[in-house]
Design an enzyme around this catalytic site. Structure first.
Site, PDB file in Angstrom:
ATOM      1  N   LYS A 174       0.887  -1.175   0.000  1.00  0.00           N
ATOM      2  CA  LYS A 174       0.000   0.000   0.000  1.00  0.00           C
ATOM      3  C   LYS A 174       0.921   1.220   0.000  1.00  0.00           C
ATOM      4  O   LYS A 174       1.514   1.569   1.025  1.00  0.00           O
ATOM      5  CB  LYS A 174      -0.886  -0.051   1.248  1.00  0.00           C
ATOM      6  N   GLY A 224       5.628   5.137   8.935  1.00  0.00           N
ATOM      7  CA  GLY A 224       4.811   6.346   8.852  1.00  0.00           C
ATOM      8  C   GLY A 224       4.802   7.066  10.184  1.00  0.00           C
ATOM      9  O   GLY A 224       5.699   6.868  11.025  1.00  0.00           O
ATOM     10  N   THR A 229      -0.303   7.150  13.453  1.00  0.00           N
ATOM     11  CA  THR A 229      -0.876   6.098  12.598  1.00  0.00           C
ATOM     12  C   THR A 229      -0.372   4.738  13.080  1.00  0.00           C
ATOM     13  O   THR A 229      -1.130   3.760  13.130  1.00  0.00           O
ATOM     14  CB  THR A 229      -0.458   6.303  11.116  1.00  0.00           C
ATOM     15  N   GLY A 230       0.893   4.676  13.438  1.00  0.00           N
ATOM     16  CA  GLY A 230       1.501   3.422  13.893  1.00  0.00           C
ATOM     17  C   GLY A 230       0.837   2.891  15.154  1.00  0.00           C
ATOM     18  O   GLY A 230       0.597   1.679  15.285  1.00  0.00           O
ATOM     19  N   GLU A 282       8.089   1.455  11.833  1.00  0.00           N
ATOM     20  CA  GLU A 282       9.164   2.450  11.702  1.00  0.00           C
ATOM     21  C   GLU A 282       8.467   3.799  11.770  1.00  0.00           C
ATOM     22  O   GLU A 282       7.784   4.193  10.820  1.00  0.00           O
ATOM     23  CB  GLU A 282       9.880   2.286  10.353  1.00  0.00           C
ATOM     24  N   CYS A 320      12.665  10.826   8.710  1.00  0.00           N
ATOM     25  CA  CYS A 320      12.441  10.408  10.094  1.00  0.00           C
ATOM     26  C   CYS A 320      13.701  10.558  10.930  1.00  0.00           C
ATOM     27  O   CYS A 320      13.642  10.838  12.109  1.00  0.00           O
ATOM     28  CB  CYS A 320      11.968   8.967  10.122  1.00  0.00           C
ATOM     29  N   GLU A 356       7.815  16.165  16.252  1.00  0.00           N
ATOM     30  CA  GLU A 356       8.385  15.970  14.928  1.00  0.00           C
ATOM     31  C   GLU A 356       7.786  17.016  13.980  1.00  0.00           C
ATOM     32  O   GLU A 356       6.577  17.159  13.897  1.00  0.00           O
ATOM     33  CB  GLU A 356       8.054  14.565  14.415  1.00  0.00           C
TER      34      GLU A 356
HETATM   35  P1  NAD Z   1       1.392   8.431   7.480  1.00  0.00           P
HETATM   36  O1  NAD Z   1       1.338   7.738   8.794  1.00  0.00           O
HETATM   37  O2  NAD Z   1       0.452   9.547   7.241  1.00  0.00           O
HETATM   38  O3  NAD Z   1       1.168   7.405   6.280  1.00  0.00           O
HETATM   39  C1  NAD Z   1       1.979   6.267   6.096  1.00  0.00           C
HETATM   40  C2  NAD Z   1       1.206   5.238   5.289  1.00  0.00           C
HETATM   41  O4  NAD Z   1       0.114   4.760   6.080  1.00  0.00           O
HETATM   42  C3  NAD Z   1       0.593   5.776   4.005  1.00  0.00           C
HETATM   43  O5  NAD Z   1       0.685   4.803   2.992  1.00  0.00           O
HETATM   44  C4  NAD Z   1      -0.851   6.025   4.419  1.00  0.00           C
HETATM   45  O6  NAD Z   1      -1.734   6.013   3.326  1.00  0.00           O
HETATM   46  C5  NAD Z   1      -1.094   4.849   5.352  1.00  0.00           C
HETATM   47  N1  NAD Z   1      -2.197   5.028   6.311  1.00  0.00           N
HETATM   48  C6  NAD Z   1      -2.716   6.192   6.760  1.00  0.00           C
HETATM   49  N2  NAD Z   1      -3.719   5.939   7.629  1.00  0.00           N
HETATM   50  C7  NAD Z   1      -3.819   4.600   7.747  1.00  0.00           C
HETATM   51  C8  NAD Z   1      -4.656   3.720   8.500  1.00  0.00           C
HETATM   52  N3  NAD Z   1      -5.596   4.188   9.314  1.00  0.00           N
HETATM   53  N4  NAD Z   1      -4.465   2.379   8.385  1.00  0.00           N
HETATM   54  C9  NAD Z   1      -3.488   1.900   7.585  1.00  0.00           C
HETATM   55  N5  NAD Z   1      -2.691   2.671   6.825  1.00  0.00           N
HETATM   56  C10 NAD Z   1      -2.836   4.012   6.911  1.00  0.00           C
HETATM   57  O7  NAD Z   1       2.915   8.918   7.308  1.00  0.00           O
HETATM   58  P2  NAD Z   1       3.527   9.750   6.113  1.00  0.00           P
HETATM   59  O8  NAD Z   1       3.069  11.167   6.235  1.00  0.00           O
HETATM   60  O9  NAD Z   1       3.326   9.052   4.821  1.00  0.00           O
HETATM   61  O10 NAD Z   1       5.075   9.662   6.439  1.00  0.00           O
HETATM   62  C11 NAD Z   1       5.733  10.548   7.292  1.00  0.00           C
HETATM   63  C12 NAD Z   1       5.967   9.890   8.644  1.00  0.00           C
HETATM   64  O11 NAD Z   1       6.692   8.692   8.457  1.00  0.00           O
HETATM   65  C13 NAD Z   1       6.811  10.721   9.577  1.00  0.00           C
HETATM   66  O12 NAD Z   1       6.259  10.692  10.856  1.00  0.00           O
HETATM   67  C14 NAD Z   1       8.153  10.012   9.576  1.00  0.00           C
HETATM   68  O13 NAD Z   1       8.935  10.208  10.727  1.00  0.00           O
HETATM   69  C15 NAD Z   1       7.757   8.600   9.378  1.00  0.00           C
HETATM   70  N6  NAD Z   1       8.870   7.841   8.800  1.00  0.00           N
HETATM   71  C16 NAD Z   1       9.538   6.954   9.596  1.00  0.00           C
HETATM   72  C17 NAD Z   1      10.621   6.249   9.084  1.00  0.00           C
HETATM   73  C18 NAD Z   1      11.395   5.263   9.921  1.00  0.00           C
HETATM   74  O14 NAD Z   1      12.142   4.477   9.356  1.00  0.00           O
HETATM   75  N7  NAD Z   1      11.275   5.272  11.221  1.00  0.00           N
HETATM   76  C19 NAD Z   1      10.999   6.455   7.761  1.00  0.00           C
HETATM   77  C20 NAD Z   1      10.287   7.369   6.989  1.00  0.00           C
HETATM   78  C21 NAD Z   1       9.205   8.051   7.520  1.00  0.00           C
END
Ligand code: NAD
Length: 508
Positions: free
Chosen positions: A187, A240, A244-245, A262, A296, A397
């Site tokens: 996804k 993400g 959300t996580g 992550e 991140c 963040e």
């Molecule tokens: P996000 O949480 O908004 O989205 C991540 C993914 O989750 C997307 O594909 C989104 O469509 C999906 N998603 C959203 N809501 C969902 C739900 N309810 N159920 C399942 N899936 C869902 O994050 P983002 O804005 O895409 O990315 C930025 C974030 O990611 C930042 O917080 C960043 O720190 C983090 N990040 C972490 C790492 C790491 O390795 N730790 C790496 C890159 C980014």
């Protein structure tokens, strides 16, 4: 300044559903578009907007492929090896196109997107090398019975990815999942669907059996949520936002579904009085403004010892002011736009908060206007000095080019400040006194601590967070283990029909 010139790819890009090796439109033909963040007048990508029914089909395809052991996928490590090596090769052969796709969708300067693609190829190659080395363990008990511990793929995995480094984020999950013998549903983030599709499309030029890799673009709350909720999915690998996580972990727990996360970060960068100022300043700039701080592991808090504070800050500001902000296509551009209007607003709100709170704005702080900037999400690289680490600027963040600088007196205070956040993804330490640098690296609660470097992410290493930055590890051998179960097969070695333990229940 023009923002759309310089790409040789034909626009708009596309991202269909890919289910069981077939590309298709979403139910009812629904689509969504992704704008070019550097020039919002331009449509970068038109993608299929997967529905609940679509994602269920993708999950079913993945489930069937796994349960039927399609093409002997689970046991034929030579096939998996071949697929992964070939993918690495195809990524390299198509590097220029892939770099442009990433640059366009993310707004990432082409100078950063190009090595990003090379890293994705390295990741596939690394896991290709491991696919045939999944040795188990064996142990013989005193009575001759044998314990065999065998590694098995976890099953169907949902790979839910963010937009900021779309190719490597996907590769870091996909390559080890496939090396382990899993089947997947990807996804992709809705800002970067084409980057994921381009990769899947390349994979279909390899010998990969149909149904092993499925792609389901669409809204997180529909497509992502179903992948998390479905009983047919054995594991979620998510990257993400921390919020959300947390939600995903809570929902996955209902089915005791395996989850690796992550999540976000708020990386501290600790500079002691005896640091090499020039080296530390350059490393800081790289961590602070790579991908416009949308990383991140971005360096977000500069913790500087009092004696070196002004000298270090002066050099950092000097280097920051030299950064060229502009069109991602331009080879000389150091920093491009932010990914979206909403991200731009978030960044501007943090800047306003910093100003309202009275922190010292030492450089940047504005949205860029005129000269071609008006159609993109451009914000200046921004640094606040004298930031209270306990404030919103020190704790949350931002995911943008805004950095907080705070002074410390001694080693204990440096460690205290570094650890005084909910996150624990990465950190940096600069001191010419190696025992001290090592001591501090050990005391900082983060998944990676760099000494004398910043943002080094070799595939042979690991990536993952302490505290609210995540669960599990990507990259290296640990990244592969996250996609495997370990099974015990116990074989009797006594040949006895009446074993001593049975006497607890059977009298003779
Ligand atoms: P996000 O949480 O908004 O989205 C991540 C993914 O989750 C997307 O594909 C989104 O469509 C999906 N998603 C959203 N809501 C969902 C739900 N309810 N159920 C399942 N899936 C869902 O994050 P983002 O804005 O895409 O990315 C930025 C974030 O990611 C930042 O917080 C960043 O720190 C983090 N990040 C972490 C790492 C790491 O390795 N730790 C790496 C890159 C980014």
């Amino acid at each position: 300044m023009t923002t759309s010139e310089g790409y040789s790819i034909k626009l708009p890009l596309s991202c269909p559903l890919v289910i069981n090796g077939e590309e298709g439109a979403a139910t009812g033909g629904k689509q969504f578009t992704r704008e070019n963040p550097a020039d919002t007048r331009q449509v970068a990508t038109v993608a299929a907007q997967g529905s609940l029914e679509d994602v269920q089909s993708a999950i079913d395809a993945s489930r069937t492929a796994f349960d039927s052991n399609t093409g002997n996928w689970i046991y034929n490590y030579k096939l998996r090896e071949q697929v992964l090596f070939r993918t690495a090769q195809l990524i390299r052969e198509n590097a220029q196109r892939l770099a442009q796709v990433v640059s366009l969708e993310v707004g990432m300067p082409i100078r950063q997107a190009t090595p990003h693609v090379a890293v994705a190829a390295d990741i596939f190659e690394f896991y290709g090398g491991l696919a045939g080395k999944l040795y188990g363990e064996s142990f013989t008990l005193p009575n001759g019975s044998m314990i065999n511990l065998v590694k098995e793929p976890i099953g169907v995995v949902g790979l839910i990815t963010p937009w900021n480094f779309p190719l490597t984020q996907t590769a870091r999950k996909l390559a080890p999942a496939l090396a382990a013998g899993c089947t997947v549903v990807i996804k992709p983030a809705s800002y970067t669907p084409a980057a994921a599709y381009e990769l899947v499309k390349l994979m279909h030029q390899t010998a990969i059996p149909k149904g092993v890799v499925n792609l389901a673009p669409g809204p997180g709350v529909v497509v992502g949520a179903e992948i998390v909720n479905s009983k047919k999915v054995d594991k979620i690998s998510f990257t993400g936002e921390t919020g959300t996580g947390k939600d995903i972990a809570a929902r996955a727990a209902r089915e005791v579904k395996r989850v690796s996360l992550e999540l976000g970060g708020k990386a501290p960068y600790v500079i002691f009085d005896d640091a090499d100022v020039e080296a530390a300043a350059r490393a800081a700039i790289f961590g602070m403004f790579r991908n416009a701080g949308q990383a991140c592991g971005a360096t977000t808090r500069l913790l500087v010892q009092e004696g070196i504070h002004q000298r270090f800050l002066n050099r950092v500001v000097e280097l920051t002011r030299k950064l060229e902000v502009g069109a991602p296509t331009r080879p000389s551009t150091d920093m491009g736009p932010l990914v979206s209007r909403s991200q731009e607003r978030v960044v501007q709100d943090f800047i306003k908060y910093g100003l309202d709170t009275g922190f010292d704005l030492v450089t940047g702080g504005h949205k860029l206007r005129g000269n071609g900037f008006d159609n993109g999400y451009y914000v200046e690289p921004t640094i606040f000095d004298g930031v209270d680490n306990a404030s919103k600027l020190g704790q949350e963040e931002i995911f943008g080019p805004v950095v907080a600088v705070t002074s410390f007196k001694d080693e204990n205070e440096a460690v205290e400040l570094a650890n005084a956040v909910d996150f624990g993804l990465v950190a940096g330490v600069w001191s010419s006194n190696y025992p001290r640098a090592m001591r501090v690296a050990r005391r900082i609660r983060a998944g990676t601590v760099w000494i004398w470097d910043n943002y080094a992410q070799p595939v042979e290493g690991i990536w993952g967070g302490y505290k609210q930055s995540g669960i599990g590890r990507e990259l290296g051998y640990y990244g592969l283990e996250d996609f495997m179960e370990v099974k015990q097969i116990f074989t009797d070695g006594t040949g006895l029909a009446m074993k001593p333990s049975y006497g607890q229940v059977i009298k003779e």
